[in-house]
Each structure stands twice: as C-alpha cells, then as structure tokens.
Design a protein around this motif. Sequence first.
Motif, PDB file in Angstrom:
ATOM      1  N   UNK A  59      72.380  18.535  34.091  1.00  0.00           N
ATOM      2  CA  UNK A  59      72.655  17.456  33.135  1.00  0.00           C
ATOM      3  C   UNK A  59      72.069  16.137  33.633  1.00  0.00           C
ATOM      4  N   UNK A  60      72.201  15.877  34.921  1.00  0.00           N
ATOM      5  CA  UNK A  60      71.652  14.641  35.491  1.00  0.00           C
ATOM      6  C   UNK A  60      70.144  14.622  35.316  1.00  0.00           C
ATOM      7  N   UNK A  61      69.505  15.757  35.591  1.00  0.00           N
ATOM      8  CA  UNK A  61      68.050  15.829  35.447  1.00  0.00           C
ATOM      9  C   UNK A  61      67.632  15.587  33.997  1.00  0.00           C
ATOM     10  N   UNK A  62      68.347  16.220  33.060  1.00  0.00           N
ATOM     11  CA  UNK A  62      68.035  16.028  31.639  1.00  0.00           C
ATOM     12  C   UNK A  62      68.238  14.569  31.234  1.00  0.00           C
ATOM     13  N   UNK A  63      69.342  13.984  31.697  1.00  0.00           N
ATOM     14  CA  UNK A  63      69.615  12.584  31.352  1.00  0.00           C
ATOM     15  C   UNK A  63      68.580  11.653  31.974  1.00  0.00           C
ATOM     16  N   UNK A  64      68.153  11.956  33.197  1.00  0.00           N
ATOM     17  CA  UNK A  64      67.104  11.139  33.822  1.00  0.00           C
ATOM     18  C   UNK A  64      65.799  11.241  33.034  1.00  0.00           C
ATOM     19  N   UNK A  65      65.489  12.451  32.566  1.00  0.00           N
ATOM     20  CA  UNK A  65      64.283  12.613  31.744  1.00  0.00           C
ATOM     21  C   UNK A  65      64.406  11.833  30.440  1.00  0.00           C
ATOM     22  N   UNK A  66      65.593  11.887  29.822  1.00  0.00           N
ATOM     23  CA  UNK A  66      65.811  11.114  28.593  1.00  0.00           C
ATOM     24  C   UNK A  66      65.671   9.623  28.886  1.00  0.00           C
ATOM     25  N   UNK A  67      66.231   9.199  30.006  1.00  0.00           N
ATOM     26  CA  UNK A  67      66.160   7.789  30.384  1.00  0.00           C
ATOM     27  C   UNK A  67      64.714   7.353  30.569  1.00  0.00           C
ATOM     28  N   UNK A  68      63.905   8.203  31.227  1.00  0.00           N
ATOM     29  CA  UNK A  68      62.493   7.884  31.394  1.00  0.00           C
ATOM     30  C   UNK A  68      61.802   7.777  30.042  1.00  0.00           C
ATOM     31  N   UNK A  69      62.135   8.710  29.140  1.00  0.00           N
ATOM     32  CA  UNK A  69      61.543   8.689  27.801  1.00  0.00           C
ATOM     33  C   UNK A  69      61.938   7.405  27.071  1.00  0.00           C
ATOM     34  N   UNK A  70      63.220   7.060  27.140  1.00  0.00           N
ATOM     35  CA  UNK A  70      63.689   5.846  26.467  1.00  0.00           C
ATOM     36  C   UNK A  70      63.030   4.601  27.071  1.00  0.00           C
ATOM     37  N   UNK A  71      62.890   4.576  28.394  1.00  0.00           N
ATOM     38  CA  UNK A  71      62.245   3.423  29.031  1.00  0.00           C
ATOM     39  C   UNK A  71      60.799   3.303  28.561  1.00  0.00           C
ATOM     40  N   UNK A  72      60.092   4.446  28.492  1.00  0.00           N
ATOM     41  CA  UNK A  72      58.712   4.421  28.031  1.00  0.00           C
ATOM     42  C   UNK A  72      58.657   3.937  26.586  1.00  0.00           C
ATOM     43  N   UNK A  73      59.593   4.425  25.744  1.00  0.00           N
ATOM     44  CA  UNK A  73      59.619   3.994  24.345  1.00  0.00           C
ATOM     45  C   UNK A  73      59.904   2.506  24.243  1.00  0.00           C
ATOM     46  N   UNK A  74      60.803   2.005  25.090  1.00  0.00           N
ATOM     47  CA  UNK A  74      61.110   0.570  25.078  1.00  0.00           C
ATOM     48  C   UNK A  74      59.881  -0.233  25.482  1.00  0.00           C
TER      49      UNK A  74
END
Length: 138
Positions: A59-74
């Motif tokens: 879950x942490x890995x998935x959330x970190x990947x989502x966070x990276x995606x969101x940061x890139x989108x931002x």
Amino acid sequence: KKMIAKLEQRVRELEGELDSEQRRHAETQKHMRKADRRLKEIAFQADEDRKNQENLNEMIEKLNNKLKTYKRQVEEAEEIAASNLAKYRKLQHELEESEDRADQAEQALQKLRTRNRSSVSTARGVSAAPGGTSMSLS
C-alpha cells in the motif's frame, strides 16, 4: 523381619517419591503443552503480522507511486498555468498597446476633422469674398 520392614518402608518411600515425580512430570507436561500452545499462537500472530506488514508495504508503494503521479501532474499544471499567465499578460499588454494606438488614431482623426472643418469654413469664407479673388489664411 526387620529387613522386610525396612524394605517395605523403602518401597513406601520410593512409591511416594514415584507419586511425587509423576505429579511433577504431569505438571511439567501441562506447562509444556501450555507453552507449546502459546508458541503456536505467537507463531501464528507473527505470520499474521508479517502478512499485514507486506500488505502495508504494498500500500505504501502504491501510495508513493500515486503521490509521484500527482506531483508530476501538479508540476505540469503549474507549467501550463505559468504559460497561460504569460500569454494572458502578453495579450493584456498587446490590448493596452492597441487601445493606446486606437486612442491616438482617434485623436489624430479628431484633429484632421477639426482641421478639415476649419479649412472648409475658411475656404467658404474666401470664395464668398467680393471681386472673386481668393485669399489664403494659412
């Protein structure tokens, strides 16, 4: 007889010791079964904890990947916003320049109209002079 009595006494002592040892042995086995159950419970709990830890790590890995995606989108959105803001400011500046040029053209047109009116009225006044001679008033 004394010897038999001593031996019988010794047998009773040994039987007492045997009973005592059997009770201790039974008690030890009871403690061992209890410790064995506790060991199995702890092993089961450790296995459950390991599985939970693995799930949490996933879950942490998935959330970190989502966070990276969101940061890139931002970052992309910020770049787009900055680009749009620059375009807006450029267009705003061009609009202001156009409005200034339109005002200047309007003023120049007003001056020409005023000048034209005054030339037309002077020309009328000159052509209406007696004798048919024209005069310039420049």
